[in-house]
Design a protein around this motif. Structure first.
Motif, PDB file in Angstrom:
ATOM      1  N   PHE A 193       0.831  -1.201   0.000  1.00 31.29           N
ATOM      2  CA  PHE A 193       0.000   0.000   0.000  1.00 31.29           C
ATOM      3  C   PHE A 193       0.869   1.257   0.000  1.00 31.29           C
ATOM      4  O   PHE A 193       0.616   2.202  -0.753  1.00 31.29           O
ATOM      5  N   GLU A 194       1.875   1.275   0.837  1.00 31.85           N
ATOM      6  CA  GLU A 194       2.696   2.473   0.945  1.00 31.85           C
ATOM      7  C   GLU A 194       3.541   2.696  -0.302  1.00 31.85           C
ATOM      8  O   GLU A 194       3.732   3.836  -0.742  1.00 31.85           O
ATOM      9  N   ALA A 195       4.030   1.611  -0.909  1.00 29.45           N
ATOM     10  CA  ALA A 195       4.797   1.744  -2.147  1.00 29.45           C
ATOM     11  C   ALA A 195       3.929   2.263  -3.288  1.00 29.45           C
ATOM     12  O   ALA A 195       4.417   2.924  -4.214  1.00 29.45           O
ATOM     13  N   ASN A 196       2.641   1.995  -3.216  1.00 26.41           N
ATOM     14  CA  ASN A 196       1.699   2.432  -4.240  1.00 26.41           C
ATOM     15  C   ASN A 196       1.162   3.837  -3.956  1.00 26.41           C
ATOM     16  O   ASN A 196       0.383   4.376  -4.736  1.00 26.41           O
ATOM     17  N   ARG A 198      -9.924   5.346  -9.585  1.00 31.48           N
ATOM     18  CA  ARG A 198     -10.887   5.559  -8.509  1.00 31.48           C
ATOM     19  C   ARG A 198     -10.165   5.692  -7.175  1.00 31.48           C
ATOM     20  O   ARG A 198     -10.572   6.459  -6.294  1.00 31.48           O
ATOM     21  N   ALA A 199      -9.065   4.934  -7.019  1.00 26.94           N
ATOM     22  CA  ALA A 199      -8.284   4.985  -5.781  1.00 26.94           C
ATOM     23  C   ALA A 199      -7.349   6.184  -5.730  1.00 26.94           C
ATOM     24  O   ALA A 199      -6.584   6.335  -4.774  1.00 26.94           O
ATOM     25  N   GLN A 200      -7.391   7.013  -6.760  1.00 28.55           N
ATOM     26  CA  GLN A 200      -6.602   8.251  -6.830  1.00 28.55           C
ATOM     27  C   GLN A 200      -5.099   7.966  -6.823  1.00 28.55           C
ATOM     28  O   GLN A 200      -4.319   8.660  -6.154  1.00 28.55           O
ATOM     29  N   VAL A 201      -4.706   6.942  -7.568  1.00 31.10           N
ATOM     30  CA  VAL A 201      -3.292   6.643  -7.777  1.00 31.10           C
ATOM     31  C   VAL A 201      -3.021   6.629  -9.276  1.00 31.10           C
ATOM     32  O   VAL A 201      -3.936   6.497 -10.094  1.00 31.10           O
ATOM     33  N   ALA A 202      -1.762   6.765  -9.627  1.00 29.81           N
ATOM     34  CA  ALA A 202      -1.385   6.936 -11.030  1.00 29.81           C
ATOM     35  C   ALA A 202      -1.709   5.693 -11.852  1.00 29.81           C
ATOM     36  O   ALA A 202      -1.520   4.560 -11.388  1.00 29.81           O
ATOM     37  N   PRO A 203      -2.189   5.877 -13.091  1.00 29.38           N
ATOM     38  CA  PRO A 203      -2.433   4.728 -13.959  1.00 29.38           C
ATOM     39  C   PRO A 203      -1.125   4.075 -14.386  1.00 29.38           C
ATOM     40  O   PRO A 203      -0.053   4.675 -14.306  1.00 29.38           O
ATOM     41  N   LYS A 204      -1.232   2.828 -14.838  1.00 32.04           N
ATOM     42  CA  LYS A 204      -0.076   2.093 -15.358  1.00 32.04           C
ATOM     43  C   LYS A 204      -0.252   1.960 -16.872  1.00 32.04           C
ATOM     44  O   LYS A 204      -1.318   1.546 -17.343  1.00 32.04           O
ATOM     45  N   ILE A 232      -1.996  -8.840 -10.127  1.00 32.88           N
ATOM     46  CA  ILE A 232      -1.832  -9.539  -8.851  1.00 32.88           C
ATOM     47  C   ILE A 232      -1.752  -8.533  -7.711  1.00 32.88           C
ATOM     48  O   ILE A 232      -2.424  -8.674  -6.685  1.00 32.88           O
ATOM     49  N   ASP A 233      -0.927  -7.507  -7.893  1.00 33.52           N
ATOM     50  CA  ASP A 233      -0.775  -6.489  -6.843  1.00 33.52           C
ATOM     51  C   ASP A 233      -2.062  -5.700  -6.632  1.00 33.52           C
ATOM     52  O   ASP A 233      -2.434  -5.384  -5.496  1.00 33.52           O
ATOM     53  N   ARG A 252      -5.088  -6.609  -7.059  1.00 36.17           N
ATOM     54  CA  ARG A 252      -6.098  -7.392  -6.343  1.00 36.17           C
ATOM     55  C   ARG A 252      -5.827  -7.372  -4.837  1.00 36.17           C
ATOM     56  O   ARG A 252      -6.768  -7.442  -4.039  1.00 36.17           O
ATOM     57  N   VAL A 253      -4.568  -7.273  -4.449  1.00 33.05           N
ATOM     58  CA  VAL A 253      -4.254  -7.119  -3.024  1.00 33.05           C
ATOM     59  C   VAL A 253      -4.732  -5.750  -2.537  1.00 33.05           C
ATOM     60  O   VAL A 253      -5.394  -5.627  -1.493  1.00 33.05           O
ATOM     61  N   LEU A 254      -4.407  -4.708  -3.279  1.00 36.53           N
ATOM     62  CA  LEU A 254      -4.756  -3.358  -2.876  1.00 36.53           C
ATOM     63  C   LEU A 254      -6.269  -3.145  -2.816  1.00 36.53           C
ATOM     64  O   LEU A 254      -6.778  -2.441  -1.945  1.00 36.53           O
ATOM     65  N   GLU A 255      -6.979  -3.738  -3.743  1.00 38.49           N
ATOM     66  CA  GLU A 255      -8.415  -3.512  -3.842  1.00 38.49           C
ATOM     67  C   GLU A 255      -9.233  -4.478  -2.996  1.00 38.49           C
ATOM     68  O   GLU A 255     -10.270  -4.097  -2.438  1.00 38.49           O
ATOM     69  N   LEU A 256      -8.779  -5.731  -2.867  1.00 38.51           N
ATOM     70  CA  LEU A 256      -9.663  -6.783  -2.371  1.00 38.51           C
ATOM     71  C   LEU A 256      -9.198  -7.470  -1.103  1.00 38.51           C
ATOM     72  O   LEU A 256      -9.827  -8.433  -0.657  1.00 38.51           O
ATOM     73  N   THR A 257      -8.104  -7.003  -0.499  1.00 36.51           N
ATOM     74  CA  THR A 257      -7.634  -7.633   0.737  1.00 36.51           C
ATOM     75  C   THR A 257      -8.746  -7.676   1.781  1.00 36.51           C
ATOM     76  O   THR A 257      -9.445  -6.697   2.005  1.00 36.51           O
ATOM     77  N   GLY A 258      -8.884  -8.829   2.416  1.00 36.64           N
ATOM     78  CA  GLY A 258      -9.884  -9.000   3.462  1.00 36.64           C
ATOM     79  C   GLY A 258     -11.269  -9.322   2.968  1.00 36.64           C
ATOM     80  O   GLY A 258     -12.215  -9.344   3.759  1.00 36.64           O
TER      81      GLY A 258
END
Length: 519
Positions: free
Chosen positions: A319-322, A428-434, A447-448, A450-456
């Protein structure tokens, strides 16, 4: 009481001694406390009762209400589970058949739901439900739930019986395990049938029932899991192109998990829960068993009746790296600027006891926020067992659809097209597009993401298994460095822990079942 119980002998003796004075009709009475299958399916009202009853095994404590989380969802590399004897042995890869807990209940509840779905499919006709739209709605829900249950059975247990009719013969009462390919084929066929029968939306008290979009989403998900990427793409196109779904704006992201706006525009399918006072553990009767007992598994250590868990540091680092804040703030609870706990209390104050537990365990104090009941109020407002936690569990959100769509495209070499859907979620998460990613880079980005969006939310373990990465991250030599199950010492073993064991009680009851490999 004993005197009252003996009073029945006198009239019985009188009848025996004077048979012609007591009518045989007295012994041939209808039991008004039960429902006869021969008379039940009389009209649409009966059918609706049956349809409503079909859902209950899935939402009660012994399936999604609690046990599937304890035994299945906490197996992923996100959760470092604090060992609690047999309760956590499955989620720490230390469980064995007949010793550890929680394999039996999801199996039984899923097949109970399947039985009810089959009964609906076999008994609903134009005679008892003349209205075609209503009839299609009933049948569509039955197809959907039969597929839904088989979906989780095949992903949890791997080798399961495929049950598509109400048993009437000895062979049908003791079904063998089917080939996984046959189970997947039936799952897809049932979801496709549901898609063709269900409405695009429901109104009034029916809001929350599966829709054609819910079914199409599961068609795509099932084909993605089966490696049919073109078929998955086509199904996701139907969901995206329907215009019925949208991502919530960033400032409403929390509505995906709390009770403030359930069944919203981002929800593709969610299980309906209510915070209620009536509670009976795992009982399949009306009015009980639909509360969020999953709170036990997602609450922090000092709040959970069990030992709970910590979130492994690699999740926070991602999360912090993103550069995340929107999703981080609704997914993780730890000491970041503005972090709060239950009822909006400052994190360091509310979690002081939990932080002390983490320190004693040698863990970084990172905790789960989703489905932990923090939106209910302060800690004392949340019931010990979570009976007043009424958050609907979002099974599939539109963000998940977009990421699966991106994956289906990328696996076909359509990486530039995949970027569109990946970046919808990121923006939507207000982070830069790839942009400009290779197929391999896009695969890792998904893969990454899905962790950021769907963890838990219950997806990670199934993702790792279908990607062939479970051993890489949870085996003896974890790519994470620190082993994600370090507190228990549990280690993922390939060709065993992809699935949980077949319940011993089922093996004893059905001679045609065999145990899963490794157990």
């Amino acid at each position: 009481m004993k005197k009252l119980n003996n009073l029945w002998i006198l009239p019985l003796l009188a009848c025996l001694m004077l048979p012609f004075s007591c009518s045989e009709d007295l012994l041939d009475q209808v039991n008004t406390n039960t429902v006869s299958t021969g008379t039940f399916w009389a009209n649409a009202d009966d059918v609706k009762l049956a349809v409503n009853g079909m859902y209950h095994p899935i939402t009660n404590t012994f399936f999604w209400g609690r046990i599937i989380h304890t035994g299945a969802m906490l197996r992923s590399d996100v959760f470092n589970v604090r060992p609690f004897d047999a309760n956590t042995a499955m989620s720490t890869f230390q469980g064995e058949a007949g010793v550890a807990r929680w394999a039996t209940e999801p199996w039984q509840e899923a097949y109970k739901c399947i039985f009810r779905a089959n009964a609906i499919l076999e008994n609903v006709t134009a005679d008892n439900v003349p209205d075609a739209a209503q009839r299609n709605g009933f049948l569509g829900q039955a197809y959907f739930m039969r597929a839904f249950c088989h979906w989780y059975l095949v992903n949890l247990y791997g080798n399961v019986p495929l049950v598509t009719k109400v048993a009437t013969t000895e062979e049908e009462f003791f079904p063998p395990q089917a080939a996984q390919s046959a189970v997947w084929a039936q799952i897809i066929a049932d979801f496709e049938a549901a898609e063709g029968l269900l409405p695009a939306s429901w109104s009034g008290n029916d809001v929350g029932r599966p829709t054609s979009g819910s079914a199409a989403g599961f068609v795509g998900k099932s084909k993605l899991y089966s490696g049919d990427y073109a078929g998955a793409e086509a199904a996701f196109v139907r969901v995206v192109g329907s215009g019925n779904y949208a991502l919530l704006p960033a400032d409403r992201y929390h509505e995906n998990f709390d009770e403030s706006n359930e069944n919203n525009e981002e929800s593709v399918f969610e299980l309906q829960f209510l915070g209620i006072d009536a509670f009976a553990w795992g009982v399949d009767i009306p009015g009980v068993g639909t509360m969020g007992n999953f709170h036990i598994d997602y609450a922090p250590p000092e709040k959970s009746p069990d030992q709970s868990h910590f979130i492994n540091s690699w999740v926070k680092d991602l999360f912090e790296a993103n550069g995340e804040t929107v999703r981080r703030d609704q997914t993780l609870a730890y000491d970041y600027p503005g972090s709060t706990g239950y009822g909006g209390v400052a994190f360091l104050d509310d979690f002081a006891g939990d932080i002390a537990v983490a320190d004693a365990d040698g863990m970084e104090p990172i905790f789960t926020r989703k489905y932990a009941g923090m939106d209910i109020g302060v800690r004392d407002d949340v019931d010990f067992l979570g009976t007043n936690v009424g958050n609907n569990w979002r099974i599939i959100r539109y963000a998940d659809i977009l990421l699966m769509h991106a994956e289906a495209l990328n696996e076909q070499g359509k990486t530039a097209d995949a970027e569109t859907f990946l970046n919808m979620v990121r923006m939507r998460a207000q982070v830069a597009p790839k942009t400009g990613l290779s197929q391999a880079d896009m695969r890792q980005a998904i893969i990454d993401e899905r962790v950021l969006e769907l963890t838990g939310e219950g997806h990670r373990f199934f993702d790792l298994v279908r990607w062939g990465l479970a051993d890489d991250y949870m085996g003896a030599s974890s790519l994470h460095g620190d082993h994600p199950k370090s507190l228990s010492g549990g280690v993922f073993v390939s060709n065993k822990h992809e699935y949980i064991w077949i319940p011993v009680s089922e093996l004893s009851a059905n001679p045609n079942l065999t145990q899963n490999p490794g157990y």
